[in-house]
Design a protein around this motif. Sequence first.
Motif, PDB file in Angstrom:
ATOM      1  N   VAL A  18      47.829  44.222  45.248  1.00  0.00           N
ATOM      2  CA  VAL A  18      47.365  45.444  45.447  1.00  0.00           C
ATOM      3  C   VAL A  18      46.265  45.688  44.957  1.00  0.00           C
ATOM      4  CG1 VAL A  18      47.869  47.762  44.684  1.00  0.00           C
ATOM      5  CG2 VAL A  18      49.820  46.299  44.994  1.00  0.00           C
ATOM      6  N   GLN A  19      45.230  46.304  45.855  1.00  0.00           N
ATOM      7  CA  GLN A  19      43.774  46.777  45.669  1.00  0.00           C
ATOM      8  C   GLN A  19      43.899  48.174  45.648  1.00  0.00           C
ATOM      9  OE1 GLN A  19      41.242  45.293  48.778  1.00  0.00           O
ATOM     10  NE2 GLN A  19      39.359  46.600  47.988  1.00  0.00           N
ATOM     11  N   LYS A  36      48.651  41.659  51.087  1.00  0.00           N
ATOM     12  CA  LYS A  36      47.665  42.537  50.277  1.00  0.00           C
ATOM     13  C   LYS A  36      47.617  43.747  50.910  1.00  0.00           C
ATOM     14  CE  LYS A  36      42.573  42.590  49.073  1.00  0.00           C
ATOM     15  NZ  LYS A  36      41.470  41.866  49.196  1.00  0.00           N
ATOM     16  N   ILE A  37      47.765  44.743  49.983  1.00  0.00           N
ATOM     17  CA  ILE A  37      47.748  46.114  50.572  1.00  0.00           C
ATOM     18  C   ILE A  37      46.494  46.852  49.726  1.00  0.00           C
ATOM     19  CG2 ILE A  37      49.910  46.172  51.542  1.00  0.00           C
ATOM     20  CD1 ILE A  37      50.934  48.027  48.831  1.00  0.00           C
ATOM     21  N   SER A  38      46.104  47.890  50.211  1.00  0.00           N
ATOM     22  CA  SER A  38      44.929  48.725  49.583  1.00  0.00           C
ATOM     23  C   SER A  38      45.795  50.163  49.640  1.00  0.00           C
ATOM     24  CB  SER A  38      43.791  48.884  50.444  1.00  0.00           C
ATOM     25  OG  SER A  38      42.856  49.884  50.162  1.00  0.00           O
ATOM     26  N   ARG A  76      47.714  43.657  39.330  1.00  0.00           N
ATOM     27  CA  ARG A  76      47.549  43.745  40.885  1.00  0.00           C
ATOM     28  C   ARG A  76      48.576  42.935  41.867  1.00  0.00           C
ATOM     29  NH1 ARG A  76      41.609  44.506  42.932  1.00  0.00           N
ATOM     30  NH2 ARG A  76      40.855  45.417  41.359  1.00  0.00           N
ATOM     31  N   LYS A  77      49.083  41.955  41.079  1.00  0.00           N
ATOM     32  CA  LYS A  77      50.369  41.150  41.652  1.00  0.00           C
ATOM     33  C   LYS A  77      51.534  41.712  41.191  1.00  0.00           C
ATOM     34  CE  LYS A  77      47.574  36.841  41.543  1.00  0.00           C
ATOM     35  NZ  LYS A  77      47.791  35.485  41.307  1.00  0.00           N
ATOM     36  N   LYS A  78      52.093  42.191  42.217  1.00  0.00           N
ATOM     37  CA  LYS A  78      53.481  43.122  42.101  1.00  0.00           C
ATOM     38  C   LYS A  78      54.663  42.373  42.890  1.00  0.00           C
ATOM     39  CE  LYS A  78      50.785  47.343  41.196  1.00  0.00           C
ATOM     40  NZ  LYS A  78      50.796  47.300  39.742  1.00  0.00           N
TER      41      LYS A  78
END
Length: 98
Positions: A18-19, A36-38, A76-78
């Motif tokens: 996650v960003q 990867k999601i923003s 950020r790593k979920k």
Amino acid sequence: MPYITEASDGSLILHLHVQPRGAKSRIVGLHDERLKISITSPPVDGKANKEVVKFLSALFKVNQKNIILKAGLQSRKKTVVITSISSRAIRDVVQMFL
């Protein structure tokens, strides 16, 4: 590790990178075999985690109660568990963005 795996109970485990504080909430691509999601929210007071659940709910058209943030509350790593959707349906949606 692929970004999506199926648990023995039929639920799906989604591995995310996650960003936070992005221009808009969206799928960005793959990062270290994670999706990867923003998201627009900052990583403060659980706002980013809430937006992750809200974003995934809208993206995959499932109720927010069917999405559980299992690991990575302060990272950020979920890891997210999703029920009531097939892995094929998730892959089809994700493919539209990759």
